[in-house]
Motif scaffolding. Structure first.
Motif, PDB file in Angstrom:
ATOM      1  N   ASN A 152      13.898 -24.970  14.105  1.00  0.00           N
ATOM      2  CA  ASN A 152      14.350 -25.369  15.054  1.00  0.00           C
ATOM      3  C   ASN A 152      14.035 -26.255  15.290  1.00  0.00           C
ATOM      4  OD1 ASN A 152      16.345 -22.922  15.223  1.00  0.00           O
ATOM      5  ND2 ASN A 152      15.154 -22.224  16.956  1.00  0.00           N
ATOM      6  N   ILE A 153      12.611 -26.846  15.361  1.00  0.00           N
ATOM      7  CA  ILE A 153      12.601 -28.721  15.449  1.00  0.00           C
ATOM      8  C   ILE A 153      13.292 -29.544  15.272  1.00  0.00           C
ATOM      9  CG2 ILE A 153      10.850 -29.886  15.955  1.00  0.00           C
ATOM     10  CD1 ILE A 153       8.556 -27.289  16.753  1.00  0.00           C
ATOM     11  N   ARG A 154      13.139 -28.821  13.064  1.00  0.00           N
ATOM     12  CA  ARG A 154      13.623 -29.903  12.659  1.00  0.00           C
ATOM     13  C   ARG A 154      15.189 -29.628  12.833  1.00  0.00           C
ATOM     14  NH1 ARG A 154      10.785 -28.130   6.916  1.00  0.00           N
ATOM     15  NH2 ARG A 154       9.690 -28.698   6.928  1.00  0.00           N
ATOM     16  N   ARG A 155      15.705 -28.732  12.801  1.00  0.00           N
ATOM     17  CA  ARG A 155      17.150 -28.860  13.286  1.00  0.00           C
ATOM     18  C   ARG A 155      17.746 -30.024  14.178  1.00  0.00           C
ATOM     19  NH1 ARG A 155      18.718 -22.854  11.374  1.00  0.00           N
ATOM     20  NH2 ARG A 155      19.096 -23.006   9.435  1.00  0.00           N
ATOM     21  N   HIS A 156      16.755 -28.984  15.395  1.00  0.00           N
ATOM     22  CA  HIS A 156      17.414 -29.531  16.403  1.00  0.00           C
ATOM     23  C   HIS A 156      16.681 -30.776  17.998  1.00  0.00           C
ATOM     24  CE1 HIS A 156      20.411 -26.715  16.166  1.00  0.00           C
ATOM     25  NE2 HIS A 156      19.592 -25.877  16.019  1.00  0.00           N
ATOM     26  N   ALA A 157      15.365 -30.555  17.301  1.00  0.00           N
ATOM     27  CA  ALA A 157      14.276 -32.186  17.742  1.00  0.00           C
ATOM     28  C   ALA A 157      14.215 -33.452  16.925  1.00  0.00           C
ATOM     29  CB  ALA A 157      13.291 -31.452  19.023  1.00  0.00           C
ATOM     30  N   PRO A 158      15.006 -33.636  16.588  1.00  0.00           N
ATOM     31  CA  PRO A 158      14.945 -35.187  15.499  1.00  0.00           C
ATOM     32  C   PRO A 158      13.974 -36.198  15.890  1.00  0.00           C
ATOM     33  CG  PRO A 158      16.903 -35.615  16.978  1.00  0.00           C
ATOM     34  CD  PRO A 158      16.867 -34.082  16.873  1.00  0.00           C
ATOM     35  N   ASP A 159      13.924 -36.885  17.766  1.00  0.00           N
ATOM     36  CA  ASP A 159      12.978 -37.672  17.982  1.00  0.00           C
ATOM     37  C   ASP A 159      11.778 -36.568  18.815  1.00  0.00           C
ATOM     38  OD1 ASP A 159      15.412 -38.855  17.779  1.00  0.00           O
ATOM     39  OD2 ASP A 159      16.102 -38.182  20.726  1.00  0.00           O
ATOM     40  N   THR A 219       4.676 -25.906  20.690  1.00  0.00           N
ATOM     41  CA  THR A 219       5.037 -27.286  21.228  1.00  0.00           C
ATOM     42  C   THR A 219       5.206 -28.616  20.714  1.00  0.00           C
ATOM     43  OG1 THR A 219       3.309 -25.771  22.703  1.00  0.00           O
ATOM     44  CG2 THR A 219       4.200 -28.037  23.530  1.00  0.00           C
ATOM     45  N   ASN A 220       6.197 -28.552  21.343  1.00  0.00           N
ATOM     46  CA  ASN A 220       7.028 -29.859  20.501  1.00  0.00           C
ATOM     47  C   ASN A 220       7.527 -31.020  21.691  1.00  0.00           C
ATOM     48  OD1 ASN A 220      10.204 -30.992  20.519  1.00  0.00           O
ATOM     49  ND2 ASN A 220       9.661 -28.874  20.059  1.00  0.00           N
ATOM     50  N   ASN A 221       7.092 -32.758  21.563  1.00  0.00           N
ATOM     51  CA  ASN A 221       6.939 -33.751  22.675  1.00  0.00           C
ATOM     52  C   ASN A 221       9.073 -34.201  22.493  1.00  0.00           C
ATOM     53  OD1 ASN A 221       7.384 -34.918  20.303  1.00  0.00           O
ATOM     54  ND2 ASN A 221       6.262 -36.759  21.087  1.00  0.00           N
ATOM     55  N   GLY A 222       9.667 -33.141  21.890  1.00  0.00           N
ATOM     56  CA  GLY A 222      10.640 -33.568  22.194  1.00  0.00           C
ATOM     57  C   GLY A 222      11.782 -33.359  23.106  1.00  0.00           C
ATOM     58  N   GLY A 223      13.135 -33.531  23.656  1.00  0.00           N
ATOM     59  CA  GLY A 223      13.927 -33.399  24.570  1.00  0.00           C
ATOM     60  C   GLY A 223      14.375 -32.120  24.661  1.00  0.00           C
ATOM     61  N   PRO A 224      14.776 -31.172  26.127  1.00  0.00           N
ATOM     62  CA  PRO A 224      14.622 -30.009  26.008  1.00  0.00           C
ATOM     63  C   PRO A 224      15.970 -29.449  25.937  1.00  0.00           C
ATOM     64  CG  PRO A 224      13.922 -30.618  28.443  1.00  0.00           C
ATOM     65  CD  PRO A 224      14.516 -32.062  27.420  1.00  0.00           C
ATOM     66  N   THR A 225      17.670 -30.597  26.137  1.00  0.00           N
ATOM     67  CA  THR A 225      18.190 -29.962  26.313  1.00  0.00           C
ATOM     68  C   THR A 225      19.424 -29.896  25.020  1.00  0.00           C
ATOM     69  OG1 THR A 225      18.208 -32.112  27.718  1.00  0.00           O
ATOM     70  CG2 THR A 225      20.781 -31.429  26.381  1.00  0.00           C
ATOM     71  N   ARG A 226      19.317 -30.640  23.760  1.00  0.00           N
ATOM     72  CA  ARG A 226      19.654 -30.011  22.611  1.00  0.00           C
ATOM     73  C   ARG A 226      18.471 -28.197  22.435  1.00  0.00           C
ATOM     74  NH1 ARG A 226      19.861 -34.626  17.860  1.00  0.00           N
ATOM     75  NH2 ARG A 226      21.656 -32.357  17.536  1.00  0.00           N
ATOM     76  N   LEU A 227      17.563 -27.737  22.414  1.00  0.00           N
ATOM     77  CA  LEU A 227      17.031 -26.771  22.178  1.00  0.00           C
ATOM     78  C   LEU A 227      17.156 -25.760  22.885  1.00  0.00           C
ATOM     79  CD1 LEU A 227      13.671 -28.420  21.368  1.00  0.00           C
ATOM     80  CD2 LEU A 227      14.429 -27.768  20.345  1.00  0.00           C
ATOM     81  N   CYS A 228      18.209 -25.679  23.547  1.00  0.00           N
ATOM     82  CA  CYS A 228      18.466 -24.712  24.374  1.00  0.00           C
ATOM     83  C   CYS A 228      19.604 -24.260  23.361  1.00  0.00           C
ATOM     84  CB  CYS A 228      19.339 -25.133  25.871  1.00  0.00           C
ATOM     85  SG  CYS A 228      18.538 -25.770  26.802  1.00  0.00           S
ATOM     86  N   ARG A 229      20.626 -24.581  22.903  1.00  0.00           N
ATOM     87  CA  ARG A 229      21.137 -23.759  22.078  1.00  0.00           C
ATOM     88  C   ARG A 229      20.947 -22.423  20.947  1.00  0.00           C
ATOM     89  NH1 ARG A 229      24.759 -28.959  19.061  1.00  0.00           N
ATOM     90  NH2 ARG A 229      22.562 -29.203  19.059  1.00  0.00           N
ATOM     91  N   PRO A 230      19.768 -23.076  20.595  1.00  0.00           N
ATOM     92  CA  PRO A 230      19.120 -21.714  19.672  1.00  0.00           C
ATOM     93  C   PRO A 230      19.012 -20.505  19.967  1.00  0.00           C
ATOM     94  CG  PRO A 230      17.824 -23.394  18.933  1.00  0.00           C
ATOM     95  CD  PRO A 230      18.884 -24.388  20.432  1.00  0.00           C
TER      96      PRO A 230
END
Length: 397
Positions: A312-319, A340-351
């Protein structure tokens, strides 16, 4: 319709039915000429019931329920309408009674649910009434003899019906067990495709996209192609394992299903491979003391959670630039696995939203798998910025 006899015996059903149809009416020629009509009627009904008991069903478009119901009705009609000598029913009575018990056994065991009650009641009543065809017409039989005959017929009838019902229940349990096993196998294949194959394919796509961003020297191109080859081979290995599990019956020893049984000790290799793509810095903090606390099934679930979170990080957290996988003691003597990753939370809600027809894959399916082991799975924003997936599992062997 399945037969009640083993397959090696079932092929003799038609010859036996033909033999019964020829042999049972044969003694009619020995009857008194004035009684041959009544004798032929009694013998024909006995032969009909015997044929129904022996034939493999269905016969053409005629099902067992129709044949058994017709045999029971004909037998009951003869009980009511017979007006011949009482001696004639006595000769064919044992054959017809045993044949009715055989029909009752097949009806209770094999007829579909909505018909088994009515048809079984008709055939059971016929087996109880057939002795009365003889006792009620005896000159000195009376109701006492008929009552004794009915009681003596009731006990075998109940025994046959009970045995058939017991076997029917066993058959239903076996069918449900097979259906559950097939469903679990399909779900396991879906999990394997989602967890392993999709993870490797996602890595291949990202590697290919990264290779198109700018010119690369020969060493970088060779390293990129080597990583693509390794990821492709891992995906093919996963496919081969799943196909092999579907083709061959699983043995009792080491049967782990169509996907690989990986555990917490395999996380460093997984995280190391993940860190080679996308410019991410991935680390794993694995405390050795907790790796042996979980059962093999729970470790496989924890590994799948980490794999899904990384995908999911690969797909939804490119930053995202930092990813940390930690396995440590949790509250109440449990084992806690977090990604844990330091990407934004907005796009990661979808999975977390389960799509229609998802088949139990993704974090929604992993939540159910974690619950079966007595654990919990949560996902949400992580302070100060980023996203965390946490799986907590109880210890067990």
């Amino acid at each position: 319709m399945r037969t009640d006899l083993p397959s090696g015996v079932g092929r003799f059903r038609r010859p036996l039915a033909s033999l019964a149809a020829l042999v049972l009416p044969a003694p009619v020629v020995l009857a008194h000429p004035g009684e041959r009509g009544a004798a032929l009627l009694v013998a024909a009904v006995a032969a009909l019931v015997a044929v129904v008991a022996l034939l493999p069903w269905p016969v053409g478009r005629v099902a067992l329920a129709a044949g058994a119901g017709a045999a029971g009705v004909v037998s009951l009609l003869l009980d009511v309408c017979y007006s011949g000598p009482y001696r004639l029913p006595a000769f064919w009575l044992p054959f017809e009674w045993l044949a009715l018990l055989g029909v009752l056994f097949r009806v209770v065991r094999r007829v579909p649910g909505r018909w088994v009650g009515p048809v079984g009641a008709v055939v059971g009543l016929a087996s109880l009434a057939v002795p009365l065809r003889f006792t009620l017409r005896m000159p000195h039989g009376g109701w006492a003899g008929s009552l004794i005959a009915a009681v003596l017929s009731l006990l075998p009838t109940l025994g046959v019906a009970g045995a058939a019902l017991y076997l029917r229940v066993l058959d239903a349990r076996r069918e449900r067990a097979v259906a559950r096993a097939r469903r679990e196998q399909r779900l396991e294949v879906a999990r394997g495709l989602h967890d392993f194959v999709a993870h490797e394919i996602t890595g291949i796509v990202l590697e290919a996209q990264a290779g198109q961003l700018g010119p690369q020297d020969r060493e970088e191109s060779a390293a990129l192609l080597r990583r693509l080859e390794e990821a492709g081979l891992r995906a093919l290995d996963s496919m081969d394992e799943m196909v092999g599990a579907l083709r061959e019956p699983q043995s009792d020893e080491g049967a782990d299903g169509p996907t690989r049984r990986l555990g917490l000790t395999d996380l460093p290799d997984l995280v190391a491979r993940f860190g080679t793509t996308g410019g991410l810095h991935a680390t794993v903090d694995l405390i050795p003391d907790v790796t042996g606390l979980l059962s093999a099934e729970a470790q496989a679930t924890a590994y799948a959670v980490v794999l899904e979170a990384l995908t999911n990080i690969r797909r939804h957290a490119p930053d995202a630039t930092e990813v940390t996988v930690r396995v440590a003691p949790g509250p109440h003597d449990r084992v806690q696995v977090s990604v844990t990753n330091n990407g934004g939370p907005t796009r990661l809600c979808r999975p977390l939203r389960r799509r229609p027809g998802s088949g139990g894959t993704g974090l929604a399916g992993l939540t159910a798998r974690t619950t079966t082991h007595g654990g919990t799975l949560t996902a949400g924003p992580h302070t100060p910025s980023g996203w965390r997936v946490t799986c907590t599992l109880p210890p067990g062997r």
